[in-house]
Write an enzyme that holds these catalytic residues in place. Structure first.
Site, short mmCIF file in Angstrom:
data_model
loop_
_atom_site.label_atom_id
_atom_site.label_comp_id
_atom_site.label_asym_id
_atom_site.label_seq_id
_atom_site.Cartn_x
_atom_site.Cartn_y
_atom_site.Cartn_z
CG ASN A 48 -1.81 -1.15 1.32
OD1 ASN A 48 -2.42 -1.53 0.33
ND2 ASN A 48 -1.91 -1.76 2.49
CG HIS A 134 -10.37 -1.79 7.26
ND1 HIS A 134 -9.98 -1.79 8.57
CD2 HIS A 134 -9.34 -2.32 6.55
CE1 HIS A 134 -8.75 -2.29 8.65
NE2 HIS A 134 -8.35 -2.62 7.44
CD GLU A 209 -12.81 0.77 3.38
OE1 GLU A 209 -12.13 0.48 2.39
OE2 GLU A 209 -13.21 -0.07 4.19
CB SER A 213 -9.17 -1.68 1.72
OG SER A 213 -10.08 -2.61 2.28
CG ASP A 238 -11.05 4.36 6.44
OD1 ASP A 238 -10.01 4.98 6.14
OD2 ASP A 238 -11.05 3.20 6.91
CG HIS A 241 -6.88 1.86 0.55
ND1 HIS A 241 -5.70 1.16 0.46
CD2 HIS A 241 -7.57 1.29 1.57
CE1 HIS A 241 -5.69 0.20 1.37
NE2 HIS A 241 -6.81 0.26 2.06
CE LYS A 272 -3.60 0.60 4.59
NZ LYS A 272 -4.93 0.38 5.14
C1 PLP Z 1 -5.38 -0.13 6.47
C2 PLP Z 1 -6.74 0.38 6.73
C3 PLP Z 1 -7.10 0.89 7.98
C4 PLP Z 1 -6.22 0.76 9.18
O1 PLP Z 1 -5.16 1.64 9.15
P1 PLP Z 1 -3.83 1.24 9.95
O2 PLP Z 1 -3.11 2.51 10.10
O3 PLP Z 1 -3.13 0.23 9.11
O4 PLP Z 1 -4.29 0.66 11.26
C5 PLP Z 1 -8.34 1.45 8.12
N1 PLP Z 1 -9.22 1.50 7.10
C6 PLP Z 1 -8.91 1.00 5.89
C7 PLP Z 1 -9.90 1.07 4.80
C8 PLP Z 1 -7.67 0.40 5.67
O5 PLP Z 1 -7.39 -0.12 4.49
#
Ligand code: PLP
Length: 434
Positions: A48, A134, A209, A213, A238, A241, A272
């Site tokens: 990522n 997620h 999101e 993801s 969220d 990505h 990421k």
């Molecule tokens: C990776 C991810 C998270 C968590 O983030 P981290 O910093 O890795 O704990 C939250 N939401 C989504 C959609 C993710 O892909």
């Protein structure tokens, strides 16, 4: 063997039988398009680290400087004596980057979701989530113990039906609202709620999101914003990505679509595209002050190490620089060379996440292993990360992949086709043998 061991071994055997057993794959190298794994050099299409920042000198130097100045550990939670200059600098940088009044750093994105959702919602509230969000959002929704409703992925009609139901619930709450103990009626209209003083209207939080993801598709953020406004719900997005990849200032998909200011809670990860580690929430000053008081994953956890905060600040600055813009262009250029059979253009927006749908869990693992034999690393993603029977290879591209890397990927995928794995992507220069 004692009973404890026996029980766990039986459960692990169950996972193996279903093709769901997982094990660590320790790398012998840094994060990069070329990784060393089990004594072999592999072309990595699983990271990522979309902009290639995890191993970028500017971030590494910032981390080293932070260690030298502020030490290896933060020593305490943020509210005790763990709020060090790198944390404050990160939050100021993030707020400015996202065009928000304020930002708050968390140890991880997972902790940001858990702490924020559980802080915002109280008894009699409702949380509505997209079917494909997620695990951290699903876990938060379960943990906070409020009514949970799930809408079919990106299905606005399904969401509106639930919003109508939640709205009706607010109009005529079946649960009796406790009246204040005092018999003296205040002549003033009662200020809307505090959980310490009793009466308040129940709230609805919609969570999605922006770029999903495991599917790489985009949420219809404009329509979601219209809907939540229509029903007086709150929206949390969220951008794990999307941060660093979309919008004129690379703030994320909300900026790209022009609805950033209309989203109550913007969440993301620093791990990421930003190349470091940690999670964040951006929003109003009031939201951030509230979370400092009420987000348990913030309050009751040791502050992130100074190096992580400093690297994230450097990553955030890098993303905003002209070189950050160039990296994004390099990424989208790579994405544009994928054949449409592999990455159907269902949206006008590009995505660095390309799922290759397989279905069966065991088969997905076999195909991933066959690709590794050819020097290509694409992980098989299975339940519980995705639904049962929807196992896939999750291919991700980064700005650091070269044109030659992609050619190598196509050659390897072709070599599997029409072999035992029978994948047919209509790859460039390839007429599928039938
Ligand atoms: C990776 C991810 C998270 C968590 O983030 P981290 O910093 O890795 O704990 C939250 N939401 C989504 C959609 C993710 O892909």
């Amino acid at each position: 063997m004692n009973d404890f061991e026996q029980e766990l071994r039986a459960r692990l055997e169950g996972l193996r039988e279903q093709g769901l057993y997982r094990e660590l794959r320790p790398l012998d190298s840094a994060q990069s398009p070329r990784i060393e794994l089990g004594g072999r050099r592999l072309l990595n299409f699983s990271s990522n680290d979309y902009l290639g920042l995890a191993n970028e000198p500017a971030l590494k130097e910032a981390a080293v400087r932070a260690v030298e100045r502020y030490g290896a550990g933060a020593g305490a939670s943020r509210l005790i004596c763990g709020s060090l200059p790198p944390h404050q600098e990160l939050e100021e940088t993030l707020a400015a980057f996202k065009g928000a009044q304020a930002a708050l750093g968390f140890p991880t994105g997972y902790a940001a979701a858990l702490g924020t959702i559980c802080a915002l919602l109280e008894k009699d509230d409702v949380i509505i989530i997209d079917k494909l969000v997620h695990a951290c959002i699903v876990d938060a929704a379960r943990l906070c113990g409020v009514k949970l409703r799930v809408f079919a992925h990106n299905d606005l009609n399904a969401l509106e039906d639930i919003l109508k139901w939640a709205d009706a619930k607010v109009q005529s709450p079946q649960s009796k609202v406790h009246s204040p103990k005092s018999t003296v009626q205040s002549p003033q209209p009662k200020p809307e709620r505090s959980n310490f003083t009793g009466q308040r209207r129940s709230r609805t939080l919609v969570v999605t999101e922006s770029v999903f993801s495991m599917d790489g598709d985009h949420a219809p953020l404009r329509e979601l914003v219209e809907l939540k406004d229509k029903y007086g719900a709150w929206l949390m997005v969220d951008e794990a990505h999307a941060t660093g990849l979309y919008g004129p200032n690379r703030r994320g998909l909300a900026e790209e679509i022009g609805v950033g200011e209309r989203i109550e809670v913007q969440m993301g990860t620093l791990g990421k595209a930003l190349g470091a580690s940690g999670g964040y929430i951006c929003g109003s000053r009031t939201l951030i002050d509230y979370l400092i008081n009420r987000a348990r994953t913030f309050v009751f956890s040791t502050a992130p190490v100074p190096a992580a905060a400093a690297a994230a600040t450097a990553g955030t600055r890098f993303v905003q620089s002209p070189e950050g813009a160039r990296r994004r262009e390099a990424l989208w250029l790579r994405v544009s060379t994928l054949p449409s059979a592999l990455a159907p253009r269902s949206s006008h927006l590009p995505s660095a996440i390309v799922p290759i749908m397989i279905g069966d869990e065991t088969r997905a693992v076999e195909i991933a292993a066959a690709l590794r034999e050819q020097g290509i690393f694409i992980p098989a993603i299975r339940y519980p990360t995705v639904a049962r029977g929807s196992a896939r290879l999750r291919l991700t591209l980064t700005a650091s992949h070269t044109h030659a890397d992609l050619q190598e990927l196509f050659m390897s995928l072709k070599a599997l086709d029409p072999g035992p794995c029978a994948l047919d992507f209509g790859l460039p220069g390839h007429a599928p043998a039938r």
